[in-house]
Design a protein around this motif. Structure first.
Motif, PDB file in Angstrom:
ATOM      1  N   LEU A 409       0.855  -1.203   0.000  1.00 39.13           N
ATOM      2  CA  LEU A 409       0.000   0.000   0.000  1.00 39.13           C
ATOM      3  C   LEU A 409       0.876   1.234   0.000  1.00 39.13           C
ATOM      4  O   LEU A 409       1.719   1.418   0.894  1.00 39.13           O
ATOM      5  CB  LEU A 409      -0.926   0.024   1.209  1.00 39.13           C
ATOM      6  CG  LEU A 409      -1.769   1.303   1.355  1.00 39.13           C
ATOM      7  CD1 LEU A 409      -2.760   1.419   0.199  1.00 39.13           C
ATOM      8  CD2 LEU A 409      -2.492   1.334   2.691  1.00 39.13           C
ATOM      9  N   ARG A 410       0.667   2.072  -0.989  1.00 35.30           N
ATOM     10  CA  ARG A 410       1.296   3.386  -1.017  1.00 35.30           C
ATOM     11  C   ARG A 410       0.303   4.401  -0.464  1.00 35.30           C
ATOM     12  O   ARG A 410      -0.802   4.530  -1.008  1.00 35.30           O
ATOM     13  CB  ARG A 410       1.683   3.744  -2.453  1.00 35.30           C
ATOM     14  CG  ARG A 410       2.792   2.870  -3.043  1.00 35.30           C
ATOM     15  CD  ARG A 410       2.857   3.005  -4.550  1.00 35.30           C
ATOM     16  NE  ARG A 410       1.718   2.375  -5.194  1.00 35.30           N
ATOM     17  CZ  ARG A 410       1.481   2.424  -6.510  1.00 35.30           C
ATOM     18  NH1 ARG A 410       2.308   3.090  -7.302  1.00 35.30           N
ATOM     19  NH2 ARG A 410       0.429   1.817  -7.014  1.00 35.30           N
ATOM     20  N   PRO A 411       0.644   5.110   0.585  1.00 33.50           N
ATOM     21  CA  PRO A 411      -0.322   6.026   1.220  1.00 33.50           C
ATOM     22  C   PRO A 411      -0.944   7.019   0.261  1.00 33.50           C
ATOM     23  O   PRO A 411      -2.114   7.392   0.405  1.00 33.50           O
ATOM     24  CB  PRO A 411       0.524   6.715   2.298  1.00 33.50           C
ATOM     25  CG  PRO A 411       1.613   5.740   2.609  1.00 33.50           C
ATOM     26  CD  PRO A 411       1.928   5.063   1.311  1.00 33.50           C
ATOM     27  N   GLU A 412      -0.175   7.454  -0.751  1.00 34.27           N
ATOM     28  CA  GLU A 412      -0.722   8.448  -1.677  1.00 34.27           C
ATOM     29  C   GLU A 412      -1.817   7.880  -2.568  1.00 34.27           C
ATOM     30  O   GLU A 412      -2.583   8.635  -3.175  1.00 34.27           O
ATOM     31  CB  GLU A 412       0.391   9.036  -2.550  1.00 34.27           C
ATOM     32  CG  GLU A 412       1.098   8.026  -3.434  1.00 34.27           C
ATOM     33  CD  GLU A 412       2.281   7.350  -2.747  1.00 34.27           C
ATOM     34  OE1 GLU A 412       3.101   6.741  -3.461  1.00 34.27           O
ATOM     35  OE2 GLU A 412       2.375   7.442  -1.498  1.00 34.27           O
ATOM     36  N   ARG A 413      -1.945   6.550  -2.643  1.00 36.05           N
ATOM     37  CA  ARG A 413      -2.972   5.947  -3.482  1.00 36.05           C
ATOM     38  C   ARG A 413      -4.377   6.155  -2.911  1.00 36.05           C
ATOM     39  O   ARG A 413      -5.364   6.079  -3.642  1.00 36.05           O
ATOM     40  CB  ARG A 413      -2.707   4.445  -3.655  1.00 36.05           C
ATOM     41  CG  ARG A 413      -1.460   4.133  -4.454  1.00 36.05           C
ATOM     42  CD  ARG A 413      -1.626   4.567  -5.892  1.00 36.05           C
ATOM     43  NE  ARG A 413      -2.456   3.643  -6.649  1.00 36.05           N
ATOM     44  CZ  ARG A 413      -3.011   3.928  -7.816  1.00 36.05           C
ATOM     45  NH1 ARG A 413      -2.860   5.124  -8.345  1.00 36.05           N
ATOM     46  NH2 ARG A 413      -3.739   3.015  -8.445  1.00 36.05           N
ATOM     47  N   VAL A 414      -4.463   6.424  -1.614  1.00 37.18           N
ATOM     48  CA  VAL A 414      -5.779   6.695  -1.030  1.00 37.18           C
ATOM     49  C   VAL A 414      -6.354   7.977  -1.615  1.00 37.18           C
ATOM     50  O   VAL A 414      -7.555   8.068  -1.901  1.00 37.18           O
ATOM     51  CB  VAL A 414      -5.685   6.780   0.503  1.00 37.18           C
ATOM     52  CG1 VAL A 414      -7.026   7.173   1.108  1.00 37.18           C
ATOM     53  CG2 VAL A 414      -5.208   5.455   1.082  1.00 37.18           C
ATOM     54  N   ALA A 415      -5.498   8.967  -1.830  1.00 36.28           N
ATOM     55  CA  ALA A 415      -5.966  10.222  -2.424  1.00 36.28           C
ATOM     56  C   ALA A 415      -6.267  10.055  -3.910  1.00 36.28           C
ATOM     57  O   ALA A 415      -7.274  10.564  -4.416  1.00 36.28           O
ATOM     58  CB  ALA A 415      -4.936  11.317  -2.208  1.00 36.28           C
ATOM     59  N   SER A 416      -5.410   9.322  -4.638  1.00 31.04           N
ATOM     60  CA  SER A 416      -5.593   9.214  -6.086  1.00 31.04           C
ATOM     61  C   SER A 416      -6.742   8.289  -6.459  1.00 31.04           C
ATOM     62  O   SER A 416      -7.413   8.508  -7.468  1.00 31.04           O
ATOM     63  CB  SER A 416      -4.300   8.723  -6.738  1.00 31.04           C
ATOM     64  OG  SER A 416      -3.955   7.432  -6.259  1.00 31.04           O
ATOM     65  N   LEU A 422      -5.822  11.606   3.489  1.00 27.78           N
ATOM     66  CA  LEU A 422      -5.661  11.172   4.872  1.00 27.78           C
ATOM     67  C   LEU A 422      -4.192  10.989   5.192  1.00 27.78           C
ATOM     68  O   LEU A 422      -3.433  10.458   4.362  1.00 27.78           O
ATOM     69  CB  LEU A 422      -6.386   9.840   5.106  1.00 27.78           C
ATOM     70  CG  LEU A 422      -7.900   9.810   4.892  1.00 27.78           C
ATOM     71  CD1 LEU A 422      -8.421   8.389   5.111  1.00 27.78           C
ATOM     72  CD2 LEU A 422      -8.596  10.776   5.833  1.00 27.78           C
ATOM     73  N   PRO A 423      -3.768  11.400   6.366  1.00 23.04           N
ATOM     74  CA  PRO A 423      -2.372  11.167   6.754  1.00 23.04           C
ATOM     75  C   PRO A 423      -2.092   9.676   6.881  1.00 23.04           C
ATOM     76  O   PRO A 423      -2.984   8.876   7.162  1.00 23.04           O
ATOM     77  CB  PRO A 423      -2.253  11.890   8.097  1.00 23.04           C
ATOM     78  CG  PRO A 423      -3.647  12.013   8.603  1.00 23.04           C
ATOM     79  CD  PRO A 423      -4.521  12.121   7.393  1.00 23.04           C
ATOM     80  N   ILE A 462      -9.919   1.604   3.816  1.00 23.86           N
ATOM     81  CA  ILE A 462      -9.614   2.877   4.485  1.00 23.86           C
ATOM     82  C   ILE A 462     -10.717   3.894   4.218  1.00 23.86           C
ATOM     83  O   ILE A 462     -11.197   4.580   5.138  1.00 23.86           O
ATOM     84  CB  ILE A 462      -8.247   3.400   3.999  1.00 23.86           C
ATOM     85  CG1 ILE A 462      -7.131   2.461   4.477  1.00 23.86           C
ATOM     86  CG2 ILE A 462      -8.008   4.817   4.491  1.00 23.86           C
ATOM     87  CD1 ILE A 462      -5.783   2.756   3.868  1.00 23.86           C
ATOM     88  N   ALA A 463     -11.154   3.999   2.968  1.00 18.15           N
ATOM     89  CA  ALA A 463     -12.218   4.958   2.634  1.00 18.15           C
ATOM     90  C   ALA A 463     -13.521   4.588   3.329  1.00 18.15           C
ATOM     91  O   ALA A 463     -14.259   5.461   3.808  1.00 18.15           O
ATOM     92  CB  ALA A 463     -12.417   4.998   1.125  1.00 18.15           C
ATOM     93  N   ARG A 464     -13.808   3.293   3.402  1.00 14.34           N
ATOM     94  CA  ARG A 464     -15.061   2.838   4.033  1.00 14.34           C
ATOM     95  C   ARG A 464     -15.096   3.201   5.504  1.00 14.34           C
ATOM     96  O   ARG A 464     -16.125   3.675   6.021  1.00 14.34           O
ATOM     97  CB  ARG A 464     -15.167   1.321   3.857  1.00 14.34           C
ATOM     98  CG  ARG A 464     -16.416   0.685   4.394  1.00 14.34           C
ATOM     99  CD  ARG A 464     -16.478  -0.773   4.004  1.00 14.34           C
ATOM    100  NE  ARG A 464     -15.408  -1.557   4.601  1.00 14.34           N
ATOM    101  CZ  ARG A 464     -15.471  -2.109   5.822  1.00 14.34           C
ATOM    102  NH1 ARG A 464     -16.555  -1.954   6.548  1.00 14.34           N
ATOM    103  NH2 ARG A 464     -14.469  -2.815   6.293  1.00 14.34           N
ATOM    104  N   LEU A 465     -13.998   2.987   6.203  1.00 13.72           N
ATOM    105  CA  LEU A 465     -13.976   3.268   7.642  1.00 13.72           C
ATOM    106  C   LEU A 465     -13.772   4.754   7.937  1.00 13.72           C
ATOM    107  O   LEU A 465     -14.290   5.262   8.935  1.00 13.72           O
ATOM    108  CB  LEU A 465     -12.869   2.444   8.310  1.00 13.72           C
ATOM    109  CG  LEU A 465     -13.264   1.054   8.822  1.00 13.72           C
ATOM    110  CD1 LEU A 465     -14.330   1.173   9.900  1.00 13.72           C
ATOM    111  CD2 LEU A 465     -13.759   0.159   7.715  1.00 13.72           C
ATOM    112  N   ALA A 466     -13.050   5.452   7.077  1.00 18.05           N
ATOM    113  CA  ALA A 466     -12.883   6.895   7.288  1.00 18.05           C
ATOM    114  C   ALA A 466     -14.193   7.630   7.068  1.00 18.05           C
ATOM    115  O   ALA A 466     -14.454   8.656   7.692  1.00 18.05           O
ATOM    116  CB  ALA A 466     -11.808   7.436   6.355  1.00 18.05           C
ATOM    117  N   GLY A 467     -15.026   7.091   6.195  1.00 23.25           N
ATOM    118  CA  GLY A 467     -16.327   7.698   5.927  1.00 23.25           C
ATOM    119  C   GLY A 467     -16.445   8.105   4.477  1.00 23.25           C
ATOM    120  O   GLY A 467     -15.736   9.015   4.029  1.00 23.25           O
TER     121      GLY A 467
END
Length: 787
Positions: A409-416, A422-423, A462-467
């Protein structure tokens, strides 16, 4: 998947309310289909004391009780053999609904003796299967108190829809883990201590390669007592819709619901030698626990002893080795089966069980021995006995099944991918709370999440639990050279028609494109069948929109609606392809009242005709040129239906639904339906985007009324068109405004003819000449001017 609030709190430490839990479940992707509180349906029932019990004067098996429910003595007739003076039980007063018997209590005379309510059994209150006598409560039970409050039944039941990719949420533990990760509480510890057997397992267990069973853990427990399970366990199973059977069976159901781990128990005394997981053989069959015989095939994974087949592995067990009250030695099975093989076996034999639902989605392979020990501990606690060591038989593939899996998992992929900034620390906290562990080069996937396969799956978690509500609505950038979106002519037509239908008071419906064969046959058939339908009621592609609208109207009327006006824009699937269509149904009461009786009137064919003509006009059809033909097909009333045509093209069919079909679909007689073929409407000529200048006529229009006696069978539309064609320059409109026919005599049709002069005011001579033209045009059809 159903579970109670108390069961959830065994795994989740939370003070959240029922509504907060329901909202959070839906927000994390576990849609709540309903929340039911069993205490609500038991609200009228109270603790009562039997003051006296005397034999009924007219029936030996009945007693006349004097019962105190907190408001003084009441006389109750009771047939329970255990009813006696001094005991305390549960009393239902007149007016109370008895859920287990499906009736409402009332004051009634039973064999000539008045009875004011009843004393209730467990089955009558849906608290168990006991019906041999009424419920007996402890002597200190407070008289007059709500029974639900006294018995602690204030335990709401959640019903959630579990998506196929979440096998862990077929257990309460997995649901609690999601809620804890979403911040609604803390996940409680559920550690299982390793259990050491007292003796070697005497039952040989073997797993054949390629059988579809990759691991089989078995343990013999001898000296058990298989009576009823404790009340807390029975109540928990009953609350989620399961029937308590015996302690051993109830324990296996408990772990299936609590941990999404199906188990099975065999009466060891009924086994013939050891147990083998293998492929079925030709000619083998067995009687299953559902009292049905199944013939197995070489494609099925079966569990067998040395004598015969014991069941379909992971799907359903056999009756021959089922446990009973006489069982003293039991073999506990905790196995792992190939999900694809389980799904195919279940489909092949049409068997749907809770075990199949869990195994075919993927059961956690890493907790095989842990769940074996946990189930053993509960069996010993509730049934006694002594347990052997565990025998674990596996295939060569088992090492691959339990091998650790790590996903990068690359953290920046959550944004893209998800659009959430998210930090990395918050991302790590979410994954850790869900049971993922950091490993070299990524995150180790827990065994209960077989659906996690790549980086995008972790982003989704991550998106599901973050909201998902935190994801901003951002339009995609338009690349250079990409044309702007435009609406096609067909799309613009549908928009106009949809708005026009809504403006006429119709409500839009969206029904299934798949319908049953019976529905299709009732409305002209359907040429396209589905190769793999999702149910028997969805086997063909609809050839008409009317079956779906008829079902929808029937449901609305059954739920209290007095007037149903529905339309649907959709596709019919005919032999020559998809056809865009507008369907209409009018059922129940129409607006306004009958002018003769003053009562609310029903819909008539003229109501649906008016809607059809208006919508065709909005769609651009030349309404004044349409030809009306009687009859619209076998689905319509033969004398109260028609079609509208333009040349050879059929634009619409409308009228009263055939009375037989109205009865079949629970619709009132006089239900009106219509279908408009939108693709048959001729496209309007492109006259440019600019509207023509509005030029109102300079001269006043003139109207003249004509009443004609017409021959039988002449359509009013034919007469209107003939009169309109008498002088196309002057006649701007012709309207039928009266139809008169005495009991005996010819039919009279009255027309209003509107004349619009353009150059000069019409003289009396002009009007007389035009009248002669109108009469002459009508005479050609056999109509004559009424004297």
């Amino acid at each position: 998947m159903k579970f109670t609030l108390s069961w959830l709190k065994d795994h989740l430490d939370t003070d959240a309310s029922v509504q907060e839990i329901a909202d959070k479940l839906t927000s994390v992707g576990l849609e709540v289909e309903g929340v039911e509180n069993p205490a609500e349906k038991l609200a009228p029932f109270v603790v009562a004391e039997v003051l006296s019990a005397e034999r009924h004067p007219q029936a030996d098996k009945l007693q006349v009780l004097q019962v105190d429910a907190g408001n003084g003595p009441l006389q109750v007739v009771c047939g329970a053999p255990n009813a006696r003076a001094g005991m305390k039980g549960v009393f239902g007063p007149p007016g109370a609904y008895v859920p287990g018997s499906d009736f409402t209590l009332k004051v009634a005379a039973i064999r000539g003796v008045e009875s004011n309510g009843m004393m209730c059994s467990e089955r009558e209150l849906e608290l168990g299967q006991g019906h041999d006598g009424i419920i007996e409560l402890p002597a200190d039970a407070p008289v007059g108190q709500s029974f639900a409050a006294y018995a602690g039944l204030e335990d709401p039941v959640f019903d959630i829809a579990v998506t196929p990719n979440r096998p862990d949420c077929f257990g309460v533990r997995g649901i609690a883990r999601d809620l804890a990760a979403a911040g609604l509480g803390t996940l409680r510890d559920w550690s299982v201590l390793p259990f050491e057997g007292k003796f070697a397992n005497p039952v040989a267990i073997r797993v054949e390669e390629g059988s579809g069973c990759e691991a089989f853990a078995g343990r013999l427990i001898r000296g058990v007592r298989n009576g009823p399970s404790p009340e807390w366990l029975q109540r928990r199973l009953v609350a989620v819709g399961l029937r308590p059977i015996s302690a051993l069976v109830d324990i296996t159901n408990f772990f299936s619901l609590a941990a999404a781990r199906p188990l099975h128990v065999y009466d060891a005394a009924k086994l013939q030698g050891g147990i083998t997981a293998r492929r079925g053989r030709a000619g083998e069959q067995f009687l299953a626990l559902n009292d049905k015989d199944y013939a197995v095939s070489a494609e099925d994974c079966v569990i067998a002893d040395e004598g015969h087949v014991l069941g379909l592995g992971g799907v359903i067990g056999g009756d021959s080795t089922g446990v009973s009250e006489g069982t003293t030695d039991v073999l506990l099975e905790c196995a792992w089966f190939d999900p694809v093989g389980i799904a195919r076996t279940g489909q092949r034999h049409q068997v749907n069980t809770d075990a199949r639902a869990r195994f075919e989605r993927g059961v956690d392979p890493e907790t095989l021995l842990e769940m074996t020990d946990a189930a053993t501990a509960m069996i010993l606690k509730l049934c006694g006995g002594e347990a052997s060591e565990v025998t674990l038989a596996t295939t060569a593939r088992w090492a691959e099944v339990v091998a650790p899996r790590a996903v990068p998992l690359r953290p920046e992929r959550v944004a893209s991918l998800a659009g959430l900034d998210l930090p990395a620390s918050e991302q790590e906290a979410i994954l850790t709370a869900l049971g993922f562990e950091q490993a070299d080069g990524g995150w180790r996937v827990p065994g209960w999440r077989p659906d996690i396969d790549g980086e995008a799956d972790l982003v989704e978690e991550i998106a599901r639990l973050a909201g998902l509500d935190r994801i901003p609505s951002t339009p995609l950038p338009r690349l250079p050279g990409v044309a702007k979106a435009i609406a096609l002519p067909g799309q613009r037509l549908e928009r106009r028609v949809r708005r026009a239908a809504a403006a006429r008071g119709l409500h839009e419906a969206v029904t299934w494109s798949f319908i049953s064969e019976a529905d299709a046959a009732a409305f002209g058939g359907a040429p396209h069948r589905l190769a793999n339908p999702i149910s028997e009621d969805m086997k063909v592609m609809r050839g008409s929109l009317l079956p779906g609208l008829a079902r929808a109207a029937g449901r609305n009327l059954a739920r209290g609606a007095t007037s149903v006006r529905l339309f649907e824009l959709g596709r019919r699937y005919l032999q020559d392809g998809e056809r865009p269509t507008l369907g209409i149904i009018l059922a129940g009461e129409a607006s306004g009242r009958d002018w003769q009786s003053g009562k609310a009137r029903g819909f008539t064919p003229f109501d649906v005709k008016a809607a059809v003509v208006a919508l065709l006009g909005e769609a651009g059809a030349p309404v004044s040129n349409l030809q009306l033909a009687a009859g619209a097909g076998e689905s319509f009333h033969p004398g109260r239906s028609a079609t509208l045509r333009l040349g050879k093209a059929e634009l619409a069919r409308f009228g009263e639904l055939h009375p037989t079909l109205a009865k079949d679909y629970d619709l009132p007689v006089g239900t009106q339906v219509a279908e408009l073929a939108l693709d048959a409407i001729p496209a309007a000529r492109d006259k440019g985007r600019a509207r023509a200048a509005f030029t109102p006529p300079l001269l006043q229009p003139v109207t003249r009324d004509f009443a004609f006696l017409v021959p039988e069978g002449l359509a009013a539309g034919d007469l209107v068109r003939a009169v309109r064609g008498a002088d196309k320059a002057l006649i701007s409109d012709v309207r039928l405004f009266d139809r008169y026919q005495p009991q005996e005599g010819e039919l009279s049709l009255a027309l209003e003819v509107t004349l619009q002069p353009t150059e000069r005011t019409l003289t009396e001579a002009d009007l007389n000449a035009l009248s002669d033209k109108v009469v002459a045009a009508a005479n050609k059809l056999g109509a004559r001017l009424r004297a």
